[in-house]
Design a protein around this motif. Structure first.
Motif, PDB file in Angstrom:
ATOM      1  N   THR A 109      -8.206  -3.363   0.976  1.00 22.68           N
ATOM      2  CA  THR A 109      -7.663  -2.121   1.525  1.00 22.68           C
ATOM      3  C   THR A 109      -6.619  -2.345   2.611  1.00 22.68           C
ATOM      4  O   THR A 109      -6.223  -1.410   3.298  1.00 22.68           O
ATOM      5  N   ARG A 110      -6.131  -3.580   2.759  1.00 24.72           N
ATOM      6  CA  ARG A 110      -5.136  -3.858   3.806  1.00 24.72           C
ATOM      7  C   ARG A 110      -3.711  -3.567   3.342  1.00 24.72           C
ATOM      8  O   ARG A 110      -2.756  -3.844   4.060  1.00 24.72           O
ATOM      9  N   ALA A 112      -1.724  -0.428   0.586  1.00 23.67           N
ATOM     10  CA  ALA A 112      -1.957   0.697  -0.321  1.00 23.67           C
ATOM     11  C   ALA A 112      -1.824   0.252  -1.772  1.00 23.67           C
ATOM     12  O   ALA A 112      -1.092  -0.685  -2.087  1.00 23.67           O
ATOM     13  N   ALA A 135      -6.693   1.004  -1.229  1.00 24.75           N
ATOM     14  CA  ALA A 135      -6.325   2.082  -0.321  1.00 24.75           C
ATOM     15  C   ALA A 135      -5.155   2.875  -0.894  1.00 24.75           C
ATOM     16  O   ALA A 135      -4.519   2.470  -1.869  1.00 24.75           O
ATOM     17  N   ARG A 137      -1.565   5.172   0.520  1.00 24.34           N
ATOM     18  CA  ARG A 137      -0.722   5.538   1.649  1.00 24.34           C
ATOM     19  C   ARG A 137      -0.322   7.004   1.490  1.00 24.34           C
ATOM     20  O   ARG A 137      -0.615   7.627   0.475  1.00 24.34           O
ATOM     21  N   CYS A 155      -4.120   3.152   3.999  1.00 24.26           N
ATOM     22  CA  CYS A 155      -3.325   2.121   4.672  1.00 24.26           C
ATOM     23  C   CYS A 155      -1.851   2.426   4.462  1.00 24.26           C
ATOM     24  O   CYS A 155      -1.423   2.694   3.328  1.00 24.26           O
ATOM     25  N   THR A 157       0.649   0.372   4.724  1.00 17.55           N
ATOM     26  CA  THR A 157       1.396  -0.768   4.200  1.00 17.55           C
ATOM     27  C   THR A 157       1.598  -0.660   2.695  1.00 17.55           C
ATOM     28  O   THR A 157       0.671  -0.301   1.952  1.00 17.55           O
TER      29      THR A 157
END
Length: 244
Positions: A109-110, A112, A135, A137, A155, A157
């Motif tokens: 999840t770090r 998207a 994740a 965004r 997230c 990113t």
């Protein structure tokens, strides 16, 4: 990128009758998991995934899968998005009406796995929903999107920082649950469950009956009845239920 071949079986075999989907829309994921448990399937609920729009959670549709591997710095650069056939974009343009895009992001999840524009395109294409164990965004946008979306997190990113989309319509793992193309994805406010395609009709039938019985039992308990003899129901309780 590899498309699923005939051996994997995608949305293959006989079409699922509309009444099966309708029945699954009427029952809870808790009931569906119980029916799968009774058939020996204990790992069907995608734990940890939550709806992004609490007002839009009910979802039933056939799985369209997308698999990711870890990103590699020399390959996953912003310039790849100029290719309209980038696997992520191609998957969004390939999901059919009534299908659910299920994404294998390895629980990472770090970064998207998808954003608001692509999700809107899925909505306009008639997709039934989106499920990712990664994740998303643009998460504030998703809170008002009329598309059921379930994710493990949010997230800002971009996906390229962690994810490299490689395969469509192959067996995947999502939240550690095996999902095969054409399986039936069922979701409600509690979460997401995957029903093997060949079991969908019988699970739908028996889930409806289970909920009818449990509604009767609920009324009995609310009326002051003890658990013994009522939950689970004994012969006397079942007789009252069937004689209504």
């Amino acid at each position: 990128m590899t498309r699923q071949d005939d051996q994997v079986g995608s949305a293959t075999g006989e079409a699922i009758a509309p009444e099966v989907f309708e029945a699954l829309r009427r029952v809870s994921t808790a009931t569906v998991t119980t029916q799968l448990f009774a058939r020996g399937l204990r790992n069907a609920f995608m734990a940890g995934l939550r709806p992004l729009n609490p007002g839009c959670t009910r979802m039933v549709g056939e799985a369209f899968t997308l698999r990711h591997i870890p990103a590699r710095e020399d390959l996953d650069v912003l310039a790849v998005f100029k290719d309209y056939d980038h696997p992520q974009r191609l998957a969004v343009e390939s999901v059919g009406p009534g299908q659910v895009l299920v994404m294998d992001c390895r629980g990472q999840t770090r970064a998207a796995s998808i954003g608001g524009i692509l999700a809107t395109r899925m909505l306009r294409r008639g997709a039934a929903g989106l499920v990712t164990d990664g994740a998303v965004r643009d998460s504030p946008y998703f809170t008002g999107l009329e598309l059921p979306v379930f994710a493990a997190g949010v997230c800002a990113t971009t996906n390229l920082a962690r994810h490299h989309a490689v395969d469509m319509q192959v067996p995947i793992g999502c939240a550690e649950v095996p999902v095969y193309p054409g399986d039936v994805i069922v979701a409600d406010a509690e979460g997401v469950v995957c029903v093997p395609r060949h079991l969908a009709a019988e699970v739908a039938r028996d889930a409806l009956e289970q909920e009818r019985l449990e509604e009767f039992i609920q009324a009995e308990i609310e009326g002051g009845a003890p658990l013994r003899g009522v939950y689970p129901p004994d012969e006397n309780t079942l007789r009252r239920y069937h004689s209504r």
